[in-house]
Design an enzyme around this catalytic site. Sequence first.
Site, short mmCIF file in Angstrom:
data_model
loop_
_atom_site.label_atom_id
_atom_site.label_comp_id
_atom_site.label_asym_id
_atom_site.label_seq_id
_atom_site.Cartn_x
_atom_site.Cartn_y
_atom_site.Cartn_z
N TYR A 216 3.41 0.39 2.73
CA TYR A 216 4.56 1.21 2.08
C TYR A 216 4.49 0.95 0.49
O TYR A 216 4.76 -0.29 0.00
CB TYR A 216 5.74 0.99 2.70
CG TYR A 216 5.76 1.41 3.91
CD1 TYR A 216 4.74 2.35 4.69
CD2 TYR A 216 6.68 1.27 4.91
CE1 TYR A 216 4.57 2.97 5.95
CE2 TYR A 216 6.82 1.72 6.00
CZ TYR A 216 5.62 2.52 6.71
OH TYR A 216 5.65 3.12 8.02
N1 LIG Z 1 4.33 3.73 12.24
C1 LIG Z 1 3.97 4.80 11.37
O1 LIG Z 1 2.61 5.32 11.37
C2 LIG Z 1 4.91 5.66 10.64
C3 LIG Z 1 4.86 6.76 9.85
C4 LIG Z 1 5.69 7.31 9.08
C5 LIG Z 1 6.98 6.58 9.14
N2 LIG Z 1 7.21 5.44 9.64
C6 LIG Z 1 8.39 5.01 9.67
O2 LIG Z 1 9.53 5.73 9.87
C7 LIG Z 1 10.57 5.96 8.85
C8 LIG Z 1 11.19 7.31 8.79
O3 LIG Z 1 10.02 8.28 8.50
P1 LIG Z 1 10.16 9.66 7.66
O4 LIG Z 1 10.72 9.24 6.26
O5 LIG Z 1 9.04 10.49 7.77
O6 LIG Z 1 11.32 10.35 8.57
P2 LIG Z 1 11.97 11.72 8.43
O7 LIG Z 1 13.45 11.77 9.05
O8 LIG Z 1 11.18 12.58 9.16
O9 LIG Z 1 11.83 12.23 6.90
C9 LIG Z 1 12.76 11.51 6.01
C10 LIG Z 1 12.76 12.61 4.78
O10 LIG Z 1 13.58 13.71 5.21
C11 LIG Z 1 14.34 14.08 3.99
N3 LIG Z 1 15.60 13.89 4.57
C12 LIG Z 1 16.15 12.97 5.34
N4 LIG Z 1 17.44 13.29 5.60
C13 LIG Z 1 17.78 14.31 5.29
C14 LIG Z 1 18.87 15.14 5.25
N5 LIG Z 1 19.99 14.82 5.89
N6 LIG Z 1 18.91 16.19 4.46
C15 LIG Z 1 17.76 16.79 3.74
N7 LIG Z 1 16.61 15.92 3.64
C16 LIG Z 1 16.68 14.65 4.38
C17 LIG Z 1 14.06 13.11 3.00
O11 LIG Z 1 12.96 13.42 2.10
P3 LIG Z 1 13.08 14.42 0.92
O12 LIG Z 1 14.20 13.88 0.18
O13 LIG Z 1 11.83 13.85 -0.05
O14 LIG Z 1 13.14 15.54 1.16
C18 LIG Z 1 13.76 11.79 3.65
O15 LIG Z 1 12.87 11.02 2.98
C19 LIG Z 1 9.63 5.53 7.69
O16 LIG Z 1 10.51 5.27 6.45
C20 LIG Z 1 9.06 4.45 8.05
O17 LIG Z 1 9.96 3.23 8.38
C21 LIG Z 1 6.16 5.08 10.35
#
Ligand SMILES: NC(=O)c1ccc[n+]([C@@H]2O[C@H](COP(=O)([O-])OP(=O)(O)OC[C@H]3O[C@@H](n4cnc5c(N)ncnc54)[C@H](OP(=O)(O)O)[C@@H]3O)[C@@H](O)[C@H]2O)c1
Length: 370
Positions: free
Chosen positions: A60
């Site tokens: 990351y």
């Molecule tokens: N193992 C793996 O392969 C893998 C892959 C991906 C992620 N992960 C882990 O999972 C975690 C979460 O994944 P993700 O970040 O993809 O989760 P997600 O919940 O799908 O997306 C989070 C993004 O959505 C937007 N957001 C979040 N809450 C919001 C709200 N209340 N209102 C409006 N927009 C909102 C923000 O992006 P914007 O502000 O840019 O819109 C935020 O960065 C990562 O940080 C990582 O630790 C693991």
Amino acid sequence: MSINTYYTLGKSGLRVSRLALGTMTFGTEWGWGADEETARQLFNTYTEAGGNFIDTADLYTNGTSESWLGKFIYERNLRDRTVIATKFTYNAEPGNPNAGGNGRKNILRAVEGSLKRLGTDYIDLYILHTWDTITPAEEVMRTLNDLVRSGKVRHVGLSDTPAWYAARSQTLAEWRGYEPISTLQLEYSLVERNIEREFIDLGQALGMGVMVWSPLASGLLSGKYKPSEGGSTGEGRLETVKGVSNPAFQKFSDRNWKIVAELEKVAQELDRSMAQVAVNWTANRPGIASVIIGATRLSQLEDNLKALDFTIPAELCDRLESVSRPEAQFPYSFFGDEIQGMIHGGVAVGQQPIGYAPERSIQSTGAGVA
Ligand SMILES: NC(=O)c1ccc[n+]([C@@H]2O[C@H](COP(=O)([O-])OP(=O)(O)OC[C@H]3O[C@@H](n4cnc5c(N)ncnc54)[C@H](OP(=O)(O)O)[C@@H]3O)[C@@H](O)[C@H]2O)c1
């Protein structure tokens, strides 16, 4: 259910929050993350709310995520209270194939880098990030076990592997006395439900707690992207990564817009944000141990932290379930009521007495039962 209620992960004794904090957004290197002060606020707000489970990876933001996380933990003197999950697999030195992948040489290289950036002498949960298609499960499990024995790692996990590989790895651990796999980290949300075909049963049968990523499908399920505008918002991760081929970012489709539309209606009926309803739905699905929430702004995290404060009534859950149900696929299509009825002679099989607690029971078949 609140964030400061803790559950043991898989069959381990490790107590973790149902909502984990994702730190893939800690750092601006990838063009859609948070700066240091915002990341610090996210960390402080999550831990002050009682959260103890934080997910990062050496991949990351080119290491910034781990470095800032280590710094924030140190600033608040929270090392003992925090469960740090970090991951290895991705290459750190172009041109050097052993600086990536899941072979012993790379795992032993990667762990030293993560420990250094995190400023700690142990990792609570060390996770293989992605299947590299070639390293034998024997080598991965032996190496992870060595790390546990050395004291550098407490528990181990797998992320983004085929189910057969995870099943083989866990069976090897059981039979050879290695540290068992405590978690499977996989993508899961209203728009990505493929893990229901195999991984949920796998996790439950073999004692691996399923912790899920991208519960909002990279922000799609917050409702900020509008189909009438081709998904454009002018901001947000999915806007920034348009044109990138990473499969995790391909979220704009007619099927997904229908799910978003139903989610919007359900959220209005509940007087909750779409993000809260989407996270709540994900967290309360069968077999889900923990949901990793992500944010780029404090207001988003504050919104998402309220996701477990309410119950979605069954009728609204059913509407979300039915609009997002994945298509039946072989061989899973052969395990439903009709074929099972043919197998069990139309008799309901597997009903165990209360308290029996089998690892898995066969459900009533329905078909042909008088
Ligand atoms: N193992 C793996 O392969 C893998 C892959 C991906 C992620 N992960 C882990 O999972 C975690 C979460 O994944 P993700 O970040 O993809 O989760 P997600 O919940 O799908 O997306 C989070 C993004 O959505 C937007 N957001 C979040 N809450 C919001 C709200 N209340 N209102 C409006 N927009 C909102 C923000 O992006 P914007 O502000 O840019 O819109 C935020 O960065 C990562 O940080 C990582 O630790 C693991």
